[in-house]
Design a protein around this motif. Structure first.
Motif, PDB file in Angstrom:
ATOM      1  N   THR B 498       0.799  -1.232   0.000  1.00  0.00           N
ATOM      2  CA  THR B 498       0.000   0.000   0.000  1.00  0.00           C
ATOM      3  C   THR B 498       0.829   1.279   0.000  1.00  0.00           C
ATOM      4  OG1 THR B 498      -1.695  -1.209   1.245  1.00  0.00           O
ATOM      5  CG2 THR B 498      -1.923   1.174   1.146  1.00  0.00           C
ATOM      6  N   ARG B 501       2.531   1.555  -3.603  1.00  0.00           N
ATOM      7  CA  ARG B 501       1.575   1.553  -4.706  1.00  0.00           C
ATOM      8  C   ARG B 501       0.707   2.804  -4.695  1.00  0.00           C
ATOM      9  NH1 ARG B 501      -1.445  -2.302  -3.154  1.00  0.00           N
ATOM     10  NH2 ARG B 501      -3.363  -1.201  -2.669  1.00  0.00           N
ATOM     11  N   VAL B 502       0.169   3.128  -3.526  1.00  0.00           N
ATOM     12  CA  VAL B 502      -0.738   4.262  -3.425  1.00  0.00           C
ATOM     13  C   VAL B 502      -0.007   5.528  -2.967  1.00  0.00           C
ATOM     14  CG1 VAL B 502      -2.933   5.062  -2.511  1.00  0.00           C
ATOM     15  CG2 VAL B 502      -2.546   2.627  -2.796  1.00  0.00           C
ATOM     16  N   ARG B 506       0.294   9.169  -4.804  1.00  0.00           N
ATOM     17  CA  ARG B 506      -0.364  10.349  -4.246  1.00  0.00           C
ATOM     18  C   ARG B 506       0.620  11.486  -4.025  1.00  0.00           C
ATOM     19  NH1 ARG B 506      -5.661  10.151  -5.367  1.00  0.00           N
ATOM     20  NH2 ARG B 506      -6.697   8.302  -4.514  1.00  0.00           N
ATOM     21  N   GLU B 509       1.159  13.022  -7.315  1.00  0.00           N
ATOM     22  CA  GLU B 509       0.012  13.846  -7.722  1.00  0.00           C
ATOM     23  C   GLU B 509       0.092  15.234  -7.098  1.00  0.00           C
ATOM     24  OE1 GLU B 509      -3.529  11.668  -6.670  1.00  0.00           O
ATOM     25  OE2 GLU B 509      -3.455  10.416  -8.475  1.00  0.00           O
ATOM     26  N   ARG B 520      -1.218  23.647  -2.796  1.00  0.00           N
ATOM     27  CA  ARG B 520      -2.019  24.243  -1.719  1.00  0.00           C
ATOM     28  C   ARG B 520      -1.181  24.454  -0.478  1.00  0.00           C
ATOM     29  NH1 ARG B 520      -7.207  20.179  -1.815  1.00  0.00           N
ATOM     30  NH2 ARG B 520      -7.198  19.843  -4.070  1.00  0.00           N
ATOM     31  N   LEU B 526       2.715  18.102   4.218  1.00  0.00           N
ATOM     32  CA  LEU B 526       2.103  16.807   3.919  1.00  0.00           C
ATOM     33  C   LEU B 526       3.081  15.905   3.168  1.00  0.00           C
ATOM     34  CD1 LEU B 526      -0.337  14.901   3.864  1.00  0.00           C
ATOM     35  CD2 LEU B 526      -1.127  16.075   1.805  1.00  0.00           C
TER      36      LEU B 526
ATOM     37  N   GLU C  90      -5.726   5.658   5.567  1.00  0.00           N
ATOM     38  CA  GLU C  90      -5.974   6.949   4.903  1.00  0.00           C
ATOM     39  C   GLU C  90      -5.810   6.816   3.401  1.00  0.00           C
ATOM     40  OE1 GLU C  90      -4.416  10.169   8.144  1.00  0.00           O
ATOM     41  OE2 GLU C  90      -3.464  10.207   6.170  1.00  0.00           O
ATOM     42  N   LEU C  91      -4.704   6.179   3.007  1.00  0.00           N
ATOM     43  CA  LEU C  91      -4.435   6.003   1.578  1.00  0.00           C
ATOM     44  C   LEU C  91      -5.544   5.183   0.924  1.00  0.00           C
ATOM     45  CD1 LEU C  91      -0.594   5.216   1.565  1.00  0.00           C
ATOM     46  CD2 LEU C  91      -1.680   7.296   0.723  1.00  0.00           C
ATOM     47  N   LEU C  92      -5.950   4.104   1.598  1.00  0.00           N
ATOM     48  CA  LEU C  92      -6.940   3.222   0.992  1.00  0.00           C
ATOM     49  C   LEU C  92      -8.336   3.829   0.990  1.00  0.00           C
ATOM     50  CD1 LEU C  92      -5.628  -0.171   2.414  1.00  0.00           C
ATOM     51  CD2 LEU C  92      -5.564   0.585   0.035  1.00  0.00           C
ATOM     52  N   ALA C  94      -9.059   6.805   0.279  1.00  0.00           N
ATOM     53  CA  ALA C  94      -9.185   7.631  -0.917  1.00  0.00           C
ATOM     54  C   ALA C  94      -9.344   6.753  -2.159  1.00  0.00           C
ATOM     55  CB  ALA C  94      -7.970   8.544  -1.073  1.00  0.00           C
ATOM     56  N   GLU C  95      -8.943   5.500  -2.040  1.00  0.00           N
ATOM     57  CA  GLU C  95      -9.105   4.572  -3.165  1.00  0.00           C
ATOM     58  C   GLU C  95     -10.548   4.082  -3.212  1.00  0.00           C
ATOM     59  OE1 GLU C  95      -6.265   3.401  -5.344  1.00  0.00           O
ATOM     60  OE2 GLU C  95      -5.892   5.361  -4.469  1.00  0.00           O
ATOM     61  N   ARG C 116      -6.891  15.739   0.927  1.00  0.00           N
ATOM     62  CA  ARG C 116      -5.983  16.202  -0.126  1.00  0.00           C
ATOM     63  C   ARG C 116      -5.953  15.273  -1.335  1.00  0.00           C
ATOM     64  NH1 ARG C 116      -3.890  18.168  -3.719  1.00  0.00           N
ATOM     65  NH2 ARG C 116      -2.139  19.627  -3.843  1.00  0.00           N
ATOM     66  N   PHE C 117      -6.370  14.009  -1.162  1.00  0.00           N
ATOM     67  CA  PHE C 117      -6.298  13.082  -2.286  1.00  0.00           C
ATOM     68  C   PHE C 117      -7.633  13.034  -3.006  1.00  0.00           C
ATOM     69  CE2 PHE C 117      -2.513  12.242  -0.316  1.00  0.00           C
ATOM     70  CZ  PHE C 117      -2.546  11.391   0.779  1.00  0.00           C
ATOM     71  N   LYS C 118      -7.556  13.001  -4.337  1.00  0.00           N
ATOM     72  CA  LYS C 118      -8.781  12.902  -5.123  1.00  0.00           C
ATOM     73  C   LYS C 118      -9.289  11.475  -5.014  1.00  0.00           C
ATOM     74  CE  LYS C 118      -9.505  12.971  -9.719  1.00  0.00           C
ATOM     75  NZ  LYS C 118      -9.358  13.406 -11.112  1.00  0.00           N
ATOM     76  N   VAL C 119     -10.563  11.315  -4.705  1.00  0.00           N
ATOM     77  CA  VAL C 119     -11.136   9.984  -4.526  1.00  0.00           C
ATOM     78  C   VAL C 119     -11.128   9.203  -5.838  1.00  0.00           C
ATOM     79  CG1 VAL C 119     -13.274   8.767  -4.035  1.00  0.00           C
ATOM     80  CG2 VAL C 119     -12.548  10.633  -2.551  1.00  0.00           C
ATOM     81  N   ARG C 120     -10.700   7.943  -5.758  1.00  0.00           N
ATOM     82  CA  ARG C 120     -10.566   7.149  -6.981  1.00  0.00           C
ATOM     83  C   ARG C 120     -11.799   6.285  -7.233  1.00  0.00           C
ATOM     84  NH1 ARG C 120      -6.022   2.410  -7.952  1.00  0.00           N
ATOM     85  NH2 ARG C 120      -6.282   2.156 -10.206  1.00  0.00           N
ATOM     86  N   TYR C 150       0.219   1.365  -9.413  1.00  0.00           N
ATOM     87  CA  TYR C 150      -1.092   1.901  -9.077  1.00  0.00           C
ATOM     88  C   TYR C 150      -2.205   1.221  -9.853  1.00  0.00           C
ATOM     89  CZ  TYR C 150      -4.392   5.544  -7.577  1.00  0.00           C
ATOM     90  OH  TYR C 150      -5.439   6.232  -7.022  1.00  0.00           O
ATOM     91  N   GLU C 151      -1.930   0.798 -11.059  1.00  0.00           N
ATOM     92  CA  GLU C 151      -2.942   0.152 -11.898  1.00  0.00           C
ATOM     93  C   GLU C 151      -3.108  -1.340 -11.623  1.00  0.00           C
ATOM     94  OE1 GLU C 151      -4.847   2.080 -13.638  1.00  0.00           O
ATOM     95  OE2 GLU C 151      -3.598   3.802 -13.110  1.00  0.00           O
TER      96      GLU C 151
END
Lengths: 156, 580, 253
Positions: B498, B501-502, B506, B509, B520, B526, C90-92, C94-95, C116-120, C150-151
């Motif tokens: 995790t 990968r994530v 992020r 991004e 921002r 962050l 937190e990371l998951l 947003a996924e 801060r993360f765009k929801v996937r 990520y994919e």
């Protein structure tokens, strides 16, 4: 487009011995032969090596070397290494994309002559930005030298 | 012929010397991948034609990379009793006059770079003298190799033969002392002694974290089980360095000999050289080296009558940066995706097919014959306190003399960039140096007295990794460079855990947002928090090192991030959505 | 047997036991996401991480794949561990914010959805449980991971209809986030698979693998009870009589 010939695959399987550990080498040879990994070829390998098709697909999509889409007669690989990035390698990609009338989704020209790919570092950092067409390497490629390179492969 | 001991080797050595330093002219043309990209094949072809045309009797040989990348294509000429002459930036057009000069035993003054009066042979401490005494009038005005700024501070140990020999001719390798270490080691040393010597020498892994090689070998030797494997990893994926490729193309036997000695030390009977995609020339050269070594009795059963059996196979992989991680390499080798495994167990204890396995890098192995030949004491006298020996670096970017170099550990970045690299081109000001690629970090210009050594680089927020040094000028945007490096790690992440990968995705991004003027308030804090958590939580070293560039740029160039976020400004004028 | 200490408590377990299992023996709760007792552990989600101290050095390790060893000291809920676990959730979130299991974990750990993360909105979190189950329990390997990074997600070959899927539904029941959809169509009921294939019931459809399998009807009660293809698979695999599955389980017993 070659009509599907299983004998080529048989020969490749023979060469590597029918072991699961040779899977990647087998797939590489198949790609070298067809220019990409045709579905029928992978199904045949799955059967002959007794490896699940899902595993073969997993491997084919994991390694960026493999292409599941047919590629053009000439494969143009633009290096994405750090030195090439600094020396404006992106501009080379843009020039080639424009010259070959490709887009983000279109990687191969309509006449099947060229496929444009971004690849991992080729190790030609001292001559960045580097481009490889088939097995030929070119260094210090600029927006202006792109046309010259393409002409060597029949692009008018 | 099969070598059975010292006497046979000496005979081959003599034969090889006659090829390297013949009674007639020998002309060497650099034909490694980058040389070819610069047109050396056309130069070679023109040369062969012209030699015929002018009736010059000469041996024409393809050699590997001498590291003088910025002056390729290069040609070197050896004539009896005369210093070796090196020419650069040769084109087919310059060949006729060059050949004419060679025929007359003269120097072609337009293209000459330097002369070499004597050559060190680091394997046995010997040297070859091309021309004794004071240089003749013809050569007097030409700079000698040891005075050439690019070479002056270098010390070729791993690259001792690169560019000097035909990489496909084992006799030339033997002529320069090759395989003498193997012969002596098998004749007079026990495996435990070999490990002790390599440990005492202080050799550390030349790719990645710099783990002590002797300790790794010892762990494998001691591990339970009779079947052990020796693996050489050439799945170089670090962008910005062509070192692995270069060693394979220029001197495959140096790697092979090191591997055989290593296998003897750990007790492995089978070895593999795993080469990733896009290294066609390297694969071919290594396969030839293995075949020739076998024919000469350096591989096979009871090598040199020692009772030690060892065979090597070259295996091609599909290439992935994550395969620089040992456990991922093993999975890839076994025919699967490059899936890293949590350690322990370490590969030295449970590796390939569950058996104790040592995985070594090409440069690490290339050093082994020299350590065994010259001794641990000699090797450890070079370098810094904790980083012994030399390191191969690829120096590229905003530098006048980009190329492949080898310097003693502890050499400063300033020396590398200015003394060896020739400084930045006119009009460019130094901003930072990136060492270690996507696993490393940029070092700002105020820290140029930093020595290149594992610990010093790590403390400064950078890394040795494979040895890529990228010189950046003021027109490099650190936010953009960070975005590029993170994108690389993001693209190479295997996707298993995790945080990588994530998390890496992020982070990238957010940096993309910053580079596009969408940063921002709080982004910098962050990013730092995420970077530290990913480093701590990731399963393997790809994930653990991916945040390094973020931390380094935040440490030294935080103001650039703030400018991008608060003022929507990119002073390097790289981020096109922002104003300068 | 090996002796180790977890959160100050001593425990003795057979050699080969994981730290996670050893902790469970002590009734110490460690959250997991990609773990399931019936399949080999993966160690990828990094929820079950703990601090492991060995030979004086501390390491963050997935407890589900860390083998217990003599003298090992384990800490399952230090600040360092908790902060990392929160970060994973937190990371998951947003996924896959809709996944109940993640919402539960968020509540358990005191995690708020990150802004801060765009929801996937991708329910597949690449935990691999379905892949391992299909390989190890069912034995057909109809699915595996595709792509990297990520994919990465569970997929059928070529993202097309899986030929090997026997419609057993193990993947559907084991998936922790509900990313896999399985539906049994009644007689005459129709549906369209994501690849455009039209399926008429009685059939089992699994959208993710673009599978639509006709159900076999019991010769006795007439109820559809299992995909025809699945029954053929087992008939062949275990060498059963051709008519073995003519009658459904209920009618047989």
């Amino acid at each position: 487009m070659k009509s599907f010939n299983l004998s080529a695959i048989e020969a490749i399987l023979e060469k590597h011995g029918k072991a699961e550990e040779s899977l990647i080498a087998v797939l590489k040879d198949i790609q070298n032969h067809y220019g990409y990994l045709p579905q029928e070829a992978l199904r045949h390998v799955s059967e002959k090596l007794a490896v699940p098709l899902s595993k073969i697909f997993c491997i084919a999509t994991f390694y960026s070397f493999f292409s599941l889409e047919p590629r053009g007669k000439n494969v143009i690989s633009v290096c994405q290494g750090t030195a090439c990035h600094m020396k404006k390698g992106e501009e080379v990609v843009t020039s080639l994309t424009r010259a070959l009338k490709l887009g983000t989704d279109k990687k191969t020209t309509s006449d099947g002559a060229f496929t444009l790919e971004k690849v991992r570092c080729m190790g030609c950092c001292s001559i960045a930005p580097a481009v490889r067409v088939n097995q030929d390497h070119y260094g210090q490629v600029t927006q202006n030298s792109v046309a010259n390179i393409l002409s060597k492969y029949g692009k008018v | 012929m099969k070598v059975s001991g010292k006497k046979d080797l000496q005979k081959l050595q003599k034969e090889g010397m006659a090829i390297l330093f013949p009674d007639r002219t020998r002309i060497m043309v650099g034909m490694a991948t980058c040389c070819l990209a610069k047109g050396s094949a056309e130069v070679m072809s023109a040369l062969k034609d012209e030699i015929k045309k002018q009736g010059l009797k000469a041996d024409v040989v393809s050699v590997g990379c001498i590291g003088l990348c910025y002056q390729e294509p290069t040609i070197e000429v050896v004539q009896p009793g005369k210093p070796k002459i090196t020419y650069g930036e040769i084109t087919p057009g310059k060949i006729p006059s060059l050949v004419a000069c060679i025929k007359q035993g003269k120097v072609e003054k337009q293209s000459v770079l330097y002369r070499t009066d004597k050559e060190e042979l680091p394997l046995n401490g010997g040297r070859h003298i091309f021309s004794k005494g004071a240089p003749q009038k013809e050569f007097k005005g030409i700079q000698e190799y040891s005075e050439v700024p690019f070479f002056k501070k270098q010390r070729k140990i791993a690259l001792r033969n690169a560019g000097f020999i035909d990489p496909e001719n084992i006799s030339e390798y033997i002529a320069r002392g090759g395989y003498s270490s193997l012969v002596n080691t098998l004749a007079s040393m026990k495996p435990e002694d070999v490990i002790a010597e390599v440990t005492k020498a202080g050799l550390r892994g030349r790719s990645g974290g710099g783990f002590p090689t002797g300790v790794k070998w010892q762990a494998c030797r001691k591990a339970e089980g009779k079947i052990k494997y020796m693996l050489c990893n050439v799945s170089e994926g670090d962008p910005g360095i062509g070192m692995h490729k270069s060693l394979l193309e220029s001197d495959p036997h140096s790697v092979l000999e090191g591997m055989i000695i290593g296998a003897y030390a750990i007790g492995a009977k089978e070895g593999y050289i795993y080469i990733s995609s896009g290294q066609t020339l390297g694969v071919r050269r290594m396969e030839k080296a293995v075949a020739d070594a076998k024919a000469h009795g350096f591989l096979g059963k009871s090598i040199l009558k020692s009772g030690f059996d060892f065979t090597v196979k070259v295996k091609e992989g599909a290439g992935a940066y994550v395969c620089g991680e040992e456990s991922a390499l093993i999975r890839s080798f076994e025919g699967d995706w490059g899936e890293p495994r949590q350690r322990p167990p370490y590969p030295a204890v449970s590796g390939l097919w569950g058996k104790p396995t040592v995985i070594n890098n090409v440069e690490t192995l290339a050093n082994v014959p020299v350590i065994m030949g010259q001794g641990a004491k000699w090797f450890s006298s070079i370098g810094s306190e904790k980083s012994k020996g030399t390191k191969v670096f690829s120096i590229v970017g905003e530098v006048n003399r980009p190329g492949l170099i080898e310097v003693p550990m502890g050499t400063t970045l300033r020396e590398i960039i200015y003394d060896v690299g020739g400084g930045l081109p006119r009009g460019k000001t130094l901003k930072a140096v990136l060492a270690g690629g996507p696993a490393g970090g940029c070092v700002p210009k105020k820290l140029m007295s930093l020595p290149v050594d594992y610990e010093a680089l790590m403390q400064a927020g950078s890394a040795m990794s494979s040895g890529g040094i990228i010189v950046m000028g003021e027109d490099t945007c650190m936010v953009d460079m960070n975005k590029y490096l993170l994108s690389f790690s993001e693209g190479e992440s295997c996707g298993k855990c995790t945080p990588c990968r994530v998390g890496v995705r992020r982070m990238r991004e957010i940096i993309t947002d910053i580079s596009e003027g969408k940063g921002r308030e709080g982004d910098v804090e962050l990013l730092e928090k995420m970077a530290l958590l990913i480093k701590d939580g990731a399963l393997c070293n790809l994930g653990k090192t991916a945040p390094n560039p973020v931390l380094a740029t935040l440490r030294y160039f935080k103001d650039e991030y703030q400018a991008h976020i608060k003022n929507k400004k990119c002073s390097a004028a790289v981020c096109t959505s922002l104003k300068k | 047997m090996v002796k180790l200490t977890i959160d100050g408590k001593k425990v003795e377990v057979p050699k080969g036991t994981t730290v996670l299992d050893a902790a469970r023996k002590l009734d110490i709760h460690i959250p997991t996401l990609c773990f399931h007792e019936a399949i080999t552990p993966y160690g990828g989600c990094r929820l079950c991480i703990v601090e492991v101290i060995r030979d004086g050095a501390t390491q963050i390790a997935s407890s589900c794949v860390y083998e217990a060893a003599d003298g090992l000291e384990v800490k399952t809920a230090t600040d360092r561990v908790l902060e990392l676990r929160k970060f994973m959730v937190e990371l998951l979130l947003a996924e896959a914010p809709e996944a109940q299991v993640l919402q539960d974990l968020a509540q358990e750990l005191g995690v708020k959805a990150p802004k801060r993360f765009k929801v996937r909105n991708e329910l597949c979190i690449a935990c691999g449980q379905c892949v391992r189950a299909c390989r190890e329990i069912v034995g057909v390997s109809a699915i595996d991971f595709a792509n990297k990074g990520y994919e990465k997600k569970a997929s059928s070959p070529f993202f097309e209809r899986s030929d090997a899927c026997i419609g057993c539904g193990t993947c559907f029941s084991i998936c922790p986030t509900g990313a896999i959809t399985l539906k049994d169509l009644a007689e005459g009921e129709t549906a369209e698979l994501p690849d455009g294939t039209k399926v008429i019931g009685p059939a089992r459809i699994i959208d993710n693998w673009k599978v639509g399998l006709a159900m076999k009807k019991c010769k006795q009660c007439g109820e559809p009870f299992a995909p025809q293809f699945q029954l053929e698979h087992f008939t062949k695999k275990v060498n059963l009589a051709a008519d073995f599955y003519d009658v459904c389980v209920q009618c047989r017993t």
